[in-house]
Design an enzyme around this catalytic site. Structure first.
Site, PDB file in Angstrom:
ATOM      1  N   SER A  42      35.802  43.618  45.499  1.00  0.00           N
ATOM      2  CA  SER A  42      36.947  44.504  45.320  1.00  0.00           C
ATOM      3  C   SER A  42      36.650  45.463  44.164  1.00  0.00           C
ATOM      4  O   SER A  42      35.664  46.194  44.219  1.00  0.00           O
ATOM      5  CB  SER A  42      38.212  43.675  45.081  1.00  0.00           C
ATOM      6  N   HIS A  59      41.346  40.644  52.782  1.00  0.00           N
ATOM      7  CA  HIS A  59      40.988  40.657  51.374  1.00  0.00           C
ATOM      8  C   HIS A  59      41.329  39.339  50.670  1.00  0.00           C
ATOM      9  O   HIS A  59      40.737  39.003  49.649  1.00  0.00           O
ATOM     10  CB  HIS A  59      41.735  41.799  50.680  1.00  0.00           C
TER      11      HIS A  59
END
Length: 700
Positions: A553, A673
């Site tokens: 990320s 995610h």
């Protein structure tokens, strides 16, 4: 690119250069943004074939995945939430793919409330959030499927398990604030897609009051009209139902506005909200104590945090003269949370304060009336303690989770009557954990700033250079603190070194540390990471030929910048769910909520900051790049995989390294995610650790 029999998939390069705010910006792989394009589909299919052929010959891959799976079999236990004598808690048992939410009344048998695998045996459904009502009779919970994090909110009867309300859609990142009696709650819901401009359906949240069983589309709008589309909201209601608090923050900005309403004097459907804090550059949270005081947890005037008290009926924002400090700022430790123990059985009510001192946890005990420090809890080791909970109606007990690099989560119970700390729940599984040592190293960044790094190894000191993985994040006020990690244990037990750098941009040293690594200061984060690598090499832990770097990320942006700024320092790069095209990142996923952290390309000055480090725009043809593995998740609705697609194509075109240092893409479907099933975690870890081992020389 073709070297011998090794061939990268063909990827056309556009002759595309645009003038953006006075900057000449090239984007040769813009076509990969077209998620319906046939050319992109062919390219992705060819990339999948290339990775599959590489993976099939990856030494030790299955052994590493099996070891990670074995270490994950410890499971975990979560802190309890109490409603009278009923408690709610999560636990993942050995062999389970997901954690399960349980409840228990007194000493009775535990009852399964939410089991994601029973709901969806494929393992693709995750439990995102849950909140019992104030009496413990109803439970609001949120599920999403396939990693998309698009939570659906439902309410069930705790005793029978029957559905009472829902599903309500568009509830991503919504908290639930129950009113007493369980008849209604405040929550956050996005506006319907047809009510917002195209491409903005992930934004435009509002706070509503929802009567249980009513149609969600008829809920009363409480707050949010006319505010920025990227605002996030939170709502809470005090135990007695008197005080409603609403918070609003612009995206992920390190500041918020705050209001309070006395529901005893106004209609819950039309609360009279009074400002506590508005337009102030600080983060503040409040809670109404059972003693009639309003407890204020803030970094206003105290970047490492402080706790003040005031009158909830007259909080006097924004620079309140009535705020009296209870727990002042510590010059070195960061205040992370607190719990209040004020049961009638205590001679002196106390406050437990949680701190992190250079990323290591401490818990101190204070007199509730004066804030005087009266003790400190003995923790099992140098690790992380957090998630403190107490009984909402008051009591003498608090529960919190402890973990470190070799200890899976254990729930500890503190009893304020005798200051004892005991184990309330241990991780349910048992596994032989490798004997490893974690030591904290302090080094200097390029500008002389002292930065800390935890180095985990199987020995007391460097015994000659070894294959190493350096991990970092450095953003969004997030601290990297010690936690049980099957990945780290697997790597170290195989003979490697694993290092975690506490870079600027995080919260390891407070809000000033965070701001020193955001916006125009983002290069500080990369410099801290470069210096961490230099330290590992200089101190004899590893060599450039044995060093892999890893991040996901915002940490994917970190290793992408390290890859392009100092390609010769690393043998391998693992770049997961990354941001890499910083000119166009706001166009994808939740990108517009992050321009308060990075800056916006719509401002020429801020575009200059972004272009100065944007990894995609710093790929240089003819450079000998390290081996690179991009791991992305096709249902990722936070960071679009297109970042990795474009960067992968650019690197495959530019690198002068041969097949011994490949650039590869691992794209996984039906996950996103966030949370995933244990089996998928182990498979991903097997691939990434084996990749790092192959290119750093670790024998597995």
């Amino acid at each position: 690119m073709t070297v011998g029999e090794f061939r990268y998939p063909e990827a056309s390069r556009l002759d595309l250069t645009e003038d953006i705010g006075g900057h000449q910006v090239s984007d040769p792989y813009r076509w990969l943004e077209d998620d319906a394009g046939a050319e992109r589909a062919r390219w992705l299919s060819a990339q999948a074939d290339l990775f599959a052929s590489y993976r099939a010959e990856l030494p030790g891959r299955d052994r590493l995945a099996d070891r990670v799976r074995e270490l994950l079999s410890t499971g975990y236990a979560g802190t309890p939430a109490w409603r009278g004598e009923r408690c709610f808690y999560t636990r993942r048992d050995p062999g389970a793919e997901h954690g399960v939410l349980y409840t228990r009344l007194g000493d009775g048998a535990e009852q399964v409330l939410i089991d994601p695998m029973a709901i969806d045996p494929s393992g693709l459904t995750t439990l995102d959030a849950w909140q019992p009502d104030k009496e413990g009779r109803l439970l609001a919970y949120q599920l999403s499927e396939g990693g998309n994090e698009e939570s659906l909110l439902r309410v069930i009867d705790v005793t029978t398990g029957s559905l009472v309300d829902g599903p309500i859609d568009r509830c991503r990142y919504s908290n639930v604030a129950w009113l007493p009696g369980g008849k209604a709650f405040y929550y956050t819901r996005r506006l319907p897609p047809e009510a917002v401009p195209d491409g903005e359906s992930q934004y435009h949240r509002r706070v509503y009051l929802h009567p249980v069983g009513a149609l969600a589309d008829e809920d009363v709008l409480i707050f949010g009209d006319g505010r920025d589309k990227t605002d996030y909201y939170g709502a809470s209601v005090s135990r007695d139902g008197r005080w409603l608090v609403i918070s609003a923050s612009r995206g992920t900005a390190p500041r918020n506005d705050l209001w309070i309403a006395d529901l005893s004097g106004s209609d819950p459907a039309s609360p009279d909200l009074r400002v506590i804090q508005e337009g102030i550059d600080a983060q503040t949270g409040v809670r109404a104590g059972r003693d009639g005081r309003l407890y204020v947890f803030t970094d206003l005037g105290a970047p490492r945090g402080r706790i003040a008290v005031t009158d909830p009926a007259d909080p006097q924002g924004p620079v309140p003269a009535t705020w009296r400090d209870l727990i002042g700022e510590d010059p070195e430790a960061v205040l992370s949370g607190y719990a209040i123990l004020d049961g009638p059985e205590l001679d002196r009510p106390v406050l437990l304060a949680g701190w992190t001192r250079h990323a290591l946890s401490e818990i101190t005990v204070h007199d509730l009336a004066t804030g005087e420090r009266v003790g400190e809890l003995a923790l099992p080791g140098l690790g992380t303690a957090g998630g403190a909970s107490e009984r909402p109606e008051g009591g003498h007990e608090a529960w919190f989770v402890y973990t470190d690099y070799t200890t899976s989560s254990v729930v500890l119970r503190f009893d304020a009557r005798d200051s004892s700390v005991t184990t309330w729940a241990a991780a349910p599984g048992s596994v032989q954990v490798p004997d490893v040592t974690a030591r904290q190293v302090t080094y200097r960044s390029q500008d002389g700033t002292a930065v800390r790094m935890l180095v985990i190894s199987s020995g007391e000191a460097p015994a000659g250079p070894r294959p190493a993985i350096l991990y970092g994040y450095g953003g969004f006020d997030i601290s990297l603190t010690p936690a049980y990690s099957p990945n780290i244990l697997t790597w170290v037990s195989a003979g490697g070194i694993y290092a975690v750098a506490n870079l600027r941009g995080g919260n390891e040293e407070g809000e000033e540390w965070h701001r020193a690594g955001m916006l125009e200061h983002k290069q500080n984060v990369f410099d801290d990471f470069h210096a961490a690598a230099e330290t590992l090499i200089r101190d004899g832990w590893t060599t450039p030929e044995q060093l892999a770097i890893s991040g996901g990320s915002n940490g994917g942006l970190l290793v992408g910048a390290a890859l392009t700024q100092q390609p010769s320092r690393h043998a391998a790069v693992i770049c997961s769910a990354p941001l890499l095209d910083m000119v166009r990142y706001e166009r994808f996923g939740l990108g517009q909520t992050w321009n308060v952290e990075y800056g916006t390309a719509s401002d020429p000055e801020q575009l200059g900051w972004l272009l100065a480090y944007s990894p995609y725009h710093h790929v240089a043809e003819g450079t000998s790049y390290p081996a690179v593995l991009f791991t992305v998740f096709t249902n990722d609705t936070r960071v679009d995989p297109v970042h990795a697609y474009k960067m992968c194509a650019a690197l495959q075109h530019a690198t002068s390294s041969g097949p011994e240092r490949p650039v590869l893409l691992r794209a996984e479907s039906q996950v996103g995610h966030g949370a995933r099933a244990v089996s998928r975690m182990a498979e991903l870890s097997g691939d990434t650790l084996a990749f790092a081992a192959r290119h750093t020389g670790l024998r597995v």
